[in-house]
Design a protein around this motif. Sequence first.
Motif, mmCIF file in Angstrom:
data_model
loop_
_atom_site.group_PDB
_atom_site.id
_atom_site.type_symbol
_atom_site.label_atom_id
_atom_site.label_comp_id
_atom_site.label_asym_id
_atom_site.label_seq_id
_atom_site.Cartn_x
_atom_site.Cartn_y
_atom_site.Cartn_z
ATOM 1 N N UNK A 189 18.018 -18.425 10.419
ATOM 2 C CA UNK A 189 18.060 -18.867 9.367
ATOM 3 C C UNK A 189 16.870 -19.816 8.722
ATOM 4 N N UNK A 190 17.059 -20.486 7.431
ATOM 5 C CA UNK A 190 16.102 -21.522 6.867
ATOM 6 C C UNK A 190 16.930 -22.868 7.327
ATOM 7 N N UNK B 33 11.799 -17.100 7.442
ATOM 8 C CA UNK B 33 11.053 -15.840 7.421
ATOM 9 C C UNK B 33 9.820 -15.710 8.170
ATOM 10 N N UNK B 34 8.920 -16.689 8.275
ATOM 11 C CA UNK B 34 7.813 -16.431 8.734
ATOM 12 C C UNK B 34 7.889 -16.971 10.363
ATOM 13 N N UNK B 35 7.929 -18.192 10.692
ATOM 14 C CA UNK B 35 8.131 -18.914 12.125
ATOM 15 C C UNK B 35 9.377 -18.236 12.647
ATOM 16 N N UNK C 159 14.825 -11.024 5.034
ATOM 17 C CA UNK C 159 14.392 -12.291 4.296
ATOM 18 C C UNK C 159 14.169 -12.201 2.745
ATOM 19 N N UNK C 160 13.504 -11.161 2.412
ATOM 20 C CA UNK C 160 13.091 -11.136 1.114
ATOM 21 C C UNK C 160 14.363 -11.100 0.204
ATOM 22 N N UNK D 49 5.920 -16.444 -0.476
ATOM 23 C CA UNK D 49 5.619 -15.071 -0.519
ATOM 24 C C UNK D 49 6.533 -14.082 0.175
ATOM 25 N N UNK D 50 6.962 -12.821 -0.397
ATOM 26 C CA UNK D 50 7.617 -11.965 0.264
ATOM 27 C C UNK D 50 7.080 -11.492 1.668
#
Length: 236
Positions: free
Chosen positions: A37-38, A140-142, A168-169, A192-193
């Motif tokens: 999650x975020x 989304x990234x880490x 995630x997008x 960014x996507x």
Amino acid sequence: MSLRDSDAASPFLDIPGVRNIRDAAIGPIRPGLLYRSGSLNQLTPEGAQRLKALGIRSVVDLRGAVELAHWPDELHGLDLAALNLPTLPERQGDERPWPDDQAALYLYMAETAGPSIAAVIRHLTAPAMLPALVHCAVGKDRTGLTVAVLQQLLGAAEADITADFLRSNAGLGLLDGPVPYIDETGAERLSRPVTAECLLDALHRLRTRHGSVEAFLGAHGVTAAELTALRAALTG
């Protein structure tokens, strides 16, 4: 209301105050053990009760110290183990030591995220840590790279890993392109996507440098016994 969104096909969980939250189970990974999650900095009391209903026992936060200071997780008294394992090096003042370019960022994480991912594995194999939730700022990234490494290690197909990564997008409203946000220092940036190319390039980088995902983790101290324990805990 169900913990899942009203759309039965949606992979996202309905946890008030938490963005982009879903089960990371794909392929042989058993559902209900590893979530992504975020951050939980806006988790509501109702959301906390829904996390409790999922049986979450631990939360791994991949953010850095400055982010934690500005946006600490709100747990509302949940009795769980909370662990901070930053994926990226700490800031030097207001400057990020990592690239802003997304493609370069993923290759950078492939070079620097090993200690954090190894520590995540040790955490997941420790007694009574599952089910676990892994998160960063928006997931989304880490979180994306960390979970993808775990999924590959656990035998998920590359196409399934990529499809889960790209969700995630939708979870962050990025299907139509970048969205501005204010970071922890007050600077305006663009979210960014994510792209399949960034993830696949990062996974390729760590495999080619080390020979395999297992060897990549072994270079950061993960033992064969720990890998066996992880597979026993999360698959089958």
